[in-house]
Write a protein that holds these residues in place. Sequence first.
Motif, PDB file in Angstrom:
ATOM      1  N   ALA A   1      47.049  40.624  61.603  1.00 34.61           N
ATOM      2  CA  ALA A   1      47.432  41.622  60.607  1.00 34.61           C
ATOM      3  C   ALA A   1      48.887  41.423  60.191  1.00 34.61           C
ATOM      4  O   ALA A   1      49.775  41.225  61.028  1.00 34.61           O
ATOM      5  CB  ALA A   1      47.230  43.024  61.161  1.00 34.61           C
ATOM      6  N   LYS A   2      49.143  41.460  58.900  1.00 35.44           N
ATOM      7  CA  LYS A   2      50.477  41.201  58.355  1.00 35.44           C
ATOM      8  C   LYS A   2      51.350  42.452  58.427  1.00 35.44           C
ATOM      9  O   LYS A   2      50.877  43.573  58.250  1.00 35.44           O
ATOM     10  CB  LYS A   2      50.372  40.729  56.905  1.00 35.44           C
ATOM     11  N   THR A   3      52.633  42.210  58.665  1.00 35.93           N
ATOM     12  CA  THR A   3      53.605  43.297  58.572  1.00 35.93           C
ATOM     13  C   THR A   3      53.994  43.486  57.111  1.00 35.93           C
ATOM     14  O   THR A   3      53.632  42.680  56.243  1.00 35.93           O
ATOM     15  CB  THR A   3      54.860  42.984  59.395  1.00 35.93           C
ATOM     16  N   LEU A   4      54.742  44.536  56.839  1.00 39.07           N
ATOM     17  CA  LEU A   4      55.159  44.822  55.465  1.00 39.07           C
ATOM     18  C   LEU A   4      56.010  43.688  54.903  1.00 39.07           C
ATOM     19  O   LEU A   4      55.806  43.251  53.757  1.00 39.07           O
ATOM     20  CB  LEU A   4      55.946  46.141  55.451  1.00 39.07           C
ATOM     21  N   TRP A   5      56.932  43.181  55.714  1.00 42.00           N
ATOM     22  CA  TRP A   5      57.801  42.104  55.253  1.00 42.00           C
ATOM     23  C   TRP A   5      57.011  40.815  55.030  1.00 42.00           C
ATOM     24  O   TRP A   5      57.250  40.092  54.055  1.00 42.00           O
ATOM     25  CB  TRP A   5      58.934  41.875  56.256  1.00 42.00           C
ATOM     26  N   GLU A   6      56.090  40.524  55.914  1.00 43.96           N
ATOM     27  CA  GLU A   6      55.259  39.331  55.758  1.00 43.96           C
ATOM     28  C   GLU A   6      54.417  39.405  54.489  1.00 43.96           C
ATOM     29  O   GLU A   6      54.197  38.392  53.821  1.00 43.96           O
ATOM     30  CB  GLU A   6      54.349  39.161  56.982  1.00 43.96           C
ATOM     31  N   LEU A   7      53.989  40.606  54.144  1.00 44.10           N
ATOM     32  CA  LEU A   7      53.197  40.760  52.925  1.00 44.10           C
ATOM     33  C   LEU A   7      54.046  40.482  51.692  1.00 44.10           C
ATOM     34  O   LEU A   7      53.591  39.814  50.748  1.00 44.10           O
ATOM     35  CB  LEU A   7      52.621  42.179  52.862  1.00 44.10           C
ATOM     36  N   PHE A   8      55.286  40.968  51.688  1.00 48.48           N
ATOM     37  CA  PHE A   8      56.168  40.722  50.555  1.00 48.48           C
ATOM     38  C   PHE A   8      56.492  39.228  50.403  1.00 48.48           C
ATOM     39  O   PHE A   8      56.713  38.751  49.290  1.00 48.48           O
ATOM     40  CB  PHE A   8      57.466  41.512  50.714  1.00 48.48           C
ATOM     41  N   CYS A   9      56.538  38.523  51.510  1.00 54.18           N
ATOM     42  CA  CYS A   9      56.904  37.100  51.479  1.00 54.18           C
ATOM     43  C   CYS A   9      55.704  36.181  51.242  1.00 54.18           C
ATOM     44  O   CYS A   9      55.884  34.967  51.088  1.00 54.18           O
ATOM     45  CB  CYS A   9      57.578  36.702  52.800  1.00 54.18           C
ATOM     46  N   ASP A  10      54.512  36.733  51.218  1.00 62.01           N
ATOM     47  CA  ASP A  10      53.286  35.934  51.107  1.00 62.01           C
ATOM     48  C   ASP A  10      52.934  35.714  49.637  1.00 62.01           C
ATOM     49  O   ASP A  10      52.564  36.640  48.915  1.00 62.01           O
ATOM     50  CB  ASP A  10      52.144  36.654  51.819  1.00 62.01           C
ATOM     51  N   ARG A  11      53.031  34.460  49.192  1.00 60.19           N
ATOM     52  CA  ARG A  11      52.756  34.159  47.789  1.00 60.19           C
ATOM     53  C   ARG A  11      51.285  34.343  47.440  1.00 60.19           C
ATOM     54  O   ARG A  11      50.937  34.573  46.280  1.00 60.19           O
ATOM     55  CB  ARG A  11      53.183  32.719  47.489  1.00 60.19           C
ATOM     56  N   SER A  12      50.418  34.276  48.436  1.00 56.31           N
ATOM     57  CA  SER A  12      48.985  34.362  48.168  1.00 56.31           C
ATOM     58  C   SER A  12      48.540  35.766  47.756  1.00 56.31           C
ATOM     59  O   SER A  12      47.386  35.971  47.374  1.00 56.31           O
ATOM     60  CB  SER A  12      48.190  33.925  49.405  1.00 56.31           C
TER      61      SER A  12
END
Length: 540
Positions: free
Chosen positions: A313-324
């Motif tokens: 499961a992605k964190t909030l920051w990881e989601l913002f950094c995920d280009r996909s």
Amino acid sequence: MGIQIEPTPCPGKGYASAESTPLEGPENASGVNGQRILAGICGDVAIDAWQNISGPAQSGYKLQIRCLLLTIFAASIGGTFQYGFNLTIINAPTTFIQNFINETWTERYGTQLENWVITLIWTFIVVAYSVGGLVGALIAGPMAIRFGRRNSLLLNNSFVLIGALLMGLSRTVKSFELIIIGRFFSGINSGVGLNINPMYLGESAPMQIRGLVALSYAPFTAFGLVLGQTTGIREILGNEKLWPLLLASCAVPALIQLITLPWCPESPRYLLIDRKNKDLCMKATKRLCGNINLTAEMDEMLEEQMALEGQRAKTLWELFCDRSVKHQLIITFVLGSAMQLCGNDATYTYATYVFHVAGVPSQNIQYVTIGTGCCEFIASLTSNLFIDRIGRKVLLMGGYSLMVVCGILFTISLTLQDKISWMPYLSMVCIFASILSFGIGPAGVTGIIPMEIFDQTARPAAYMINGSLQWINLTIVGLAFPFIVEGVGGFCYVPFLFISFLAVVFIGLFLPETKGKTLLEISQEFHKRNFKGQLEETAM
């Protein structure tokens, strides 16, 4: 290759098999009742499936329908229902609470408060709910990941029970500060529920009626609005003697959920993809979907599990950094903001202002506002029945388009109401029509879009963003709307109709239709959009 499912026994009926003979005719009473149940909530798709099931299998299928309906009710009564209920119960006792603030201050310090100070403290009470909602939206994602969807909803009731206790005791202990704290805790409960409720229902829904089941939270939100408005009238709890009981009444839905939700299964997708427990997933799926489409349901979830193999499961920051998920994030930002900035919730929060401008006598406003909630309730029920037939995109575009038309007519009627005697009535019609338009699409569909366009690993963080935007913008509108009314008068809805117009344009250009697609197919479609340039270079 599908999963082979053995027929399961039904008590007193033998075995329920998906490969049974069709119904023989209307003389079969259980078949007729089953058709009526399905016709009311699931439409032609479920009727076709029903007609291909034999009598013994129908008994098991009816039990499955009951479990699905119980899940919808139990999740929503303590979920989004609380948001609507707590949003409106605060309107009726406004004057009584302000008097209580002044009386309490006078008893403590021997001096009366000036009007602007009372208004400021009242503003803190109103804003505390939105601040709590923002906190709830931010903790909803981690809660959903750690405790699961169902258990998070159960734990969430602790916040509203604390809030109800504090608000109920506020007059007894002569402390208006308890109202502020209580509204904050109630806001946390609403923030968590507004995020996890649609997520839980969407992940638990049978594939063929995913939109209908996921959107079932919306009528409960609208019903909460109506019940909050009705309970708050002077003849029931909205009077000087009973207003603390009115504020504490939000404990009742929480207790109902604590009794009913433990009987419902956890989200099958959460059990399989997050917890890696295939056996529990299959049991939960069988309870929610029955044996009829169990193979197809499990195949879809297993395909999604394989596609997400090795991911967490992605964190909030990881989601913002995920280009996909670039396009999904843009859609979430726009729709999450537009839902509040279109001005609909301003009608509920400051209903008195709106209807006063529209020319409604002050003594009748509390009864007129009940009609606004009824409009949204009726519209959300209608939307619920048609979402899997006409799609999400059409409902959103249609809802916002009608709101633009209503906003234009409302503005015209307000500017002419001093010159034409019947214009105040046109203003009222425009308000009701605008709320109906909001209920058709934006009110409910906005909440299920993140559930469908994000995969299992990104969904909790996506709902954190969606929920946070809604609460931030609700606070902005709540604080700004009285000043907008005071500053521009009859043109108070112009900013909102402009935002609704921009929402229509954006949805038409950038939101793909998700009707009839599996969650994996939707994710693959967005993958093509997010990496369009790279895919074209590879093809060349």
